[in-house]
Design an enzyme around this catalytic site. Structure first.
Site, PDB file in Angstrom:
ATOM      1  N   ILE A  77    -100.561 -63.179 -67.317  1.00 28.49           N
ATOM      2  CA  ILE A  77     -99.769 -62.129 -67.962  1.00 28.49           C
ATOM      3  C   ILE A  77    -100.429 -60.779 -67.724  1.00 28.49           C
ATOM      4  O   ILE A  77     -99.751 -59.781 -67.450  1.00 28.49           O
ATOM      5  CB  ILE A  77     -99.600 -62.425 -69.467  1.00 28.49           C
ATOM      6  N   HIS A  78    -101.754 -60.741 -67.772  1.00 28.69           N
ATOM      7  CA  HIS A  78    -102.477 -59.504 -67.483  1.00 28.69           C
ATOM      8  C   HIS A  78    -102.254 -59.062 -66.034  1.00 28.69           C
ATOM      9  O   HIS A  78    -102.056 -57.877 -65.757  1.00 28.69           O
ATOM     10  CB  HIS A  78    -103.970 -59.692 -67.761  1.00 28.69           C
ATOM     11  N   VAL A  79    -102.258 -60.023 -65.118  1.00 27.75           N
ATOM     12  CA  VAL A  79    -101.977 -59.718 -63.708  1.00 27.75           C
ATOM     13  C   VAL A  79    -100.607 -59.045 -63.593  1.00 27.75           C
ATOM     14  O   VAL A  79    -100.462 -58.005 -62.952  1.00 27.75           O
ATOM     15  CB  VAL A  79    -102.007 -60.995 -62.834  1.00 27.75           C
TER      16      VAL A  79
END
Length: 104
Positions: A77-79
């Site tokens: 999700i951070h990516v």
């Protein structure tokens, strides 16, 4: 990508996204200094870094569409958040680039 573990792949993508964002922001600085040749070079460098992220991400989407299980984690999700951020930064930098050139 097969021999790279999940976390390393995510960190590679985050790093490449960060490099792309930095290149785009440096390009904006070059534009402000009226150094359009350097700005163009930095935008191309940013595009190369972003392509790294995009290619891995596209491969993951294709695998999932083919029925393979693709891990969804907070790291991924951070990516994706970083990818969207880079895309927005690039769009804004290109808009400012045109404005600076127009009103130089």
């Amino acid at each position: 990508m097969e021999d790279m573990n999940w976390e390393m792949m995510c960190f590679q993508m985050i790093t490449a996204a960060g490099e792309a964002k930095s290149d785009y922001m440096e390009a904006l600085g070059a534009v402000k200094e009226k150094n359009y040749e350097e700005a163009d070079r930095l935008i191309k460098e940013g595009d190369k870094s972003y392509k790294t992220v995009h290619d891995i991400h596209t491969d993951l989407i294709q695998k999932e569409c083919a029925g393979e299980k693709v891990e969804v984690s907070l790291l991924m999700i951070h990516v994706e958040d970083q990818m969207m951020s880079v895309e927005m930064v690039k769009i804004m930098v290109l808009e400012f680039y045109e404005l600076y050139k127009k009103f130089k």
